[in-house]
Design a protein around this motif. Structure first.
Motif, mmCIF file in Angstrom:
data_model
loop_
_atom_site.group_PDB
_atom_site.id
_atom_site.type_symbol
_atom_site.label_atom_id
_atom_site.label_comp_id
_atom_site.label_asym_id
_atom_site.label_seq_id
_atom_site.Cartn_x
_atom_site.Cartn_y
_atom_site.Cartn_z
ATOM 1 N N GLU A 1 -1.577 90.875 136.187
ATOM 2 C CA GLU A 1 -1.372 89.613 136.900
ATOM 3 C C GLU A 1 -2.698 88.940 137.250
ATOM 4 O OE1 GLU A 1 -0.530 89.488 141.322
ATOM 5 O OE2 GLU A 1 1.467 89.190 140.496
ATOM 6 N N THR B 1 -5.585 89.254 135.725
ATOM 7 C CA THR B 1 -6.188 88.717 134.515
ATOM 8 C C THR B 1 -5.537 87.407 134.119
ATOM 9 O OG1 THR B 1 -6.716 90.940 133.727
ATOM 10 C CG2 THR B 1 -6.688 89.190 132.085
ATOM 11 N N PHE B 2 -4.211 87.371 134.170
ATOM 12 C CA PHE B 2 -3.473 86.163 133.802
ATOM 13 C C PHE B 2 -3.811 85.006 134.737
ATOM 14 C CE2 PHE B 2 0.270 83.394 134.157
ATOM 15 C CZ PHE B 2 0.465 83.057 132.829
ATOM 16 N N ARG C 1 -7.234 83.490 134.008
ATOM 17 C CA ARG C 1 -7.266 82.661 132.803
ATOM 18 C C ARG C 1 -6.560 81.320 133.035
ATOM 19 N NH1 ARG C 1 -9.787 86.798 131.941
ATOM 20 N NH2 ARG C 1 -10.070 87.819 129.920
ATOM 21 N N MET D 1 -1.729 79.892 127.682
ATOM 22 C CA MET D 1 -0.850 80.996 128.074
ATOM 23 C C MET D 1 -0.912 82.132 127.058
ATOM 24 S SD MET D 1 3.143 80.947 129.186
ATOM 25 C CE MET D 1 2.683 80.539 130.873
ATOM 26 N N ALA E 1 -4.296 83.862 127.431
ATOM 27 C CA ALA E 1 -4.376 84.605 128.694
ATOM 28 C C ALA E 1 -3.691 85.957 128.566
ATOM 29 C CB ALA E 1 -3.736 83.796 129.820
ATOM 30 N N LEU E 2 -2.559 85.989 127.877
ATOM 31 C CA LEU E 2 -1.828 87.241 127.712
ATOM 32 C C LEU E 2 -2.485 88.145 126.670
ATOM 33 C CD1 LEU E 2 1.786 85.779 127.876
ATOM 34 C CD2 LEU E 2 0.673 87.223 129.588
ATOM 35 N N SER F 1 -5.477 90.011 127.914
ATOM 36 C CA SER F 1 -5.221 91.134 128.821
ATOM 37 C C SER F 1 -5.029 92.434 128.058
ATOM 38 C CB SER F 1 -3.994 90.851 129.695
ATOM 39 O OG SER F 1 -2.805 90.830 128.924
ATOM 40 N N MET G 1 -0.921 93.634 128.891
ATOM 41 C CA MET G 1 0.076 92.592 128.710
ATOM 42 C C MET G 1 1.498 93.091 128.961
ATOM 43 S SD MET G 1 0.791 90.222 125.388
ATOM 44 C CE MET G 1 2.299 89.252 125.296
ATOM 45 N N PHE H 1 2.641 92.810 132.562
ATOM 46 C CA PHE H 1 2.582 91.553 133.302
ATOM 47 C C PHE H 1 3.945 91.171 133.858
ATOM 48 C CE2 PHE H 1 3.090 86.903 133.354
ATOM 49 C CZ PHE H 1 2.193 86.616 134.366
ATOM 50 N N SER I 1 -2.923 78.647 139.261
ATOM 51 C CA SER I 1 -2.479 79.196 137.976
ATOM 52 C C SER I 1 -1.204 78.533 137.463
ATOM 53 C CB SER I 1 -2.277 80.711 138.091
ATOM 54 O OG SER I 1 -1.195 81.016 138.947
ATOM 55 N N VAL J 1 4.743 83.213 125.158
ATOM 56 C CA VAL J 1 4.745 84.622 125.573
ATOM 57 C C VAL J 1 5.185 85.509 124.413
ATOM 58 C CG1 VAL J 1 5.810 86.306 127.116
ATOM 59 C CG2 VAL J 1 5.092 84.079 128.009
#
Length: 226
Positions: free
Chosen positions: A72, A74-75, A78, A101, A104-105, A108, A112, A115, A125, A158
């Motif tokens: 979370e 890290t996300f 970003r 998005m 960002a994932l 990680s 990931m 998350f 965010s 995602v």
């Protein structure tokens, strides 16, 4: 680990008996980022922080919760840094948001899969999502179409990030391996179109495919503008 989502201090030195642990989210994250996620344990982190494991459990319920916290963080870091220009069209805003998005994932890495969106997600965010909705509404979408479009865009981003991460391993994506194994066992005259595509080293999980997916989304969404 990932880029910190907030300012953190140095990992504290071990305290003597009876001293307060002084733990908070930022301190725990600072220490956890110094350990490879695959090797991170609650006991190991407690030792690193110089506290009793029970003190750590007061803030984090277990290893899975700790990994979720790291993912979370890290996300958030970003997405909080995403900038959508004031003059960006709704299409450009969607592209910027979707790619941010996805990256960002993917950035990680192994985190990931851990998350989860929680109450810790900051206003900064989620601001890009608000901007996307504003641009879509200004372009003529109604509330329902804009909301469903944003949800679909998020789902595409995602999902693609998960597939891209799966394909980044040394052995490639398991679906590709299974597909090629199937081709190897099929009749040589069968599935000609798929074989031609495979011989071109068609990249199903790279930037070009993601751009295609988002372009297809934008084309479809355009039909919802009155």
């Amino acid at each position: 680990m990932g880029t910190p989502g907030e300012s953190v201090g140095a990992v504290p030195q071990r305290r003597g008996r009876g001293e307060r642990a002084g733990l908070d989210r930022a301190t725990i994250l600072a220490a956890a980022r110094t350990v490879d996620a695959a090797e991170l344990t609650m006991q190991g982190l407690a030792d690193l922080l110089g506290v009793d494991r029970k003190a750590l459990h007061h803030h984090v319920s277990g290893r899975e919760a700790l990994l979720e916290l790291l993912a979370e963080d890290t996300f958030i870091a970003r997405m909080s840094a995403v900038g959508i220009p004031d003059d960006a069209s709704w299409k450009e805003a969607c592209r910027i948001f979707a790619d941010a998005m996805r990256r960002a994932l993917v950035d990680s890495g192994p985190l990931m899969s851990h998350f989860r969106v929680s109450s810790q997600v900051t206003l900064a965010s989620v601001r890009p999502a608000e901007i996307v909705l504003e641009r879509m509404l200004a372009a003529g979408f109604d509330d329902d179409a804009a909301g469903r479009g944003l949800l679909l865009l998020t789902t595409v981003s995602v999902g693609f990030a998960r597939e891209q991460l799966s394909a980044s391993g040394a052995d490639g994506h398991p679906h590709v391996r299974n597909f090629r194994d199937m081709l190897a066992h099929a009749d040589a005259d069968d599935l000609g179109a798929l074989r031609r595509l495979d011989r071109r080293d068609f990249d199903a999980y790279g930037d070009e495919q993601f751009r295609f997916d988002i372009d297809a989304f934008l084309t479809a969404m355009s039909t919802y503008i009155p």
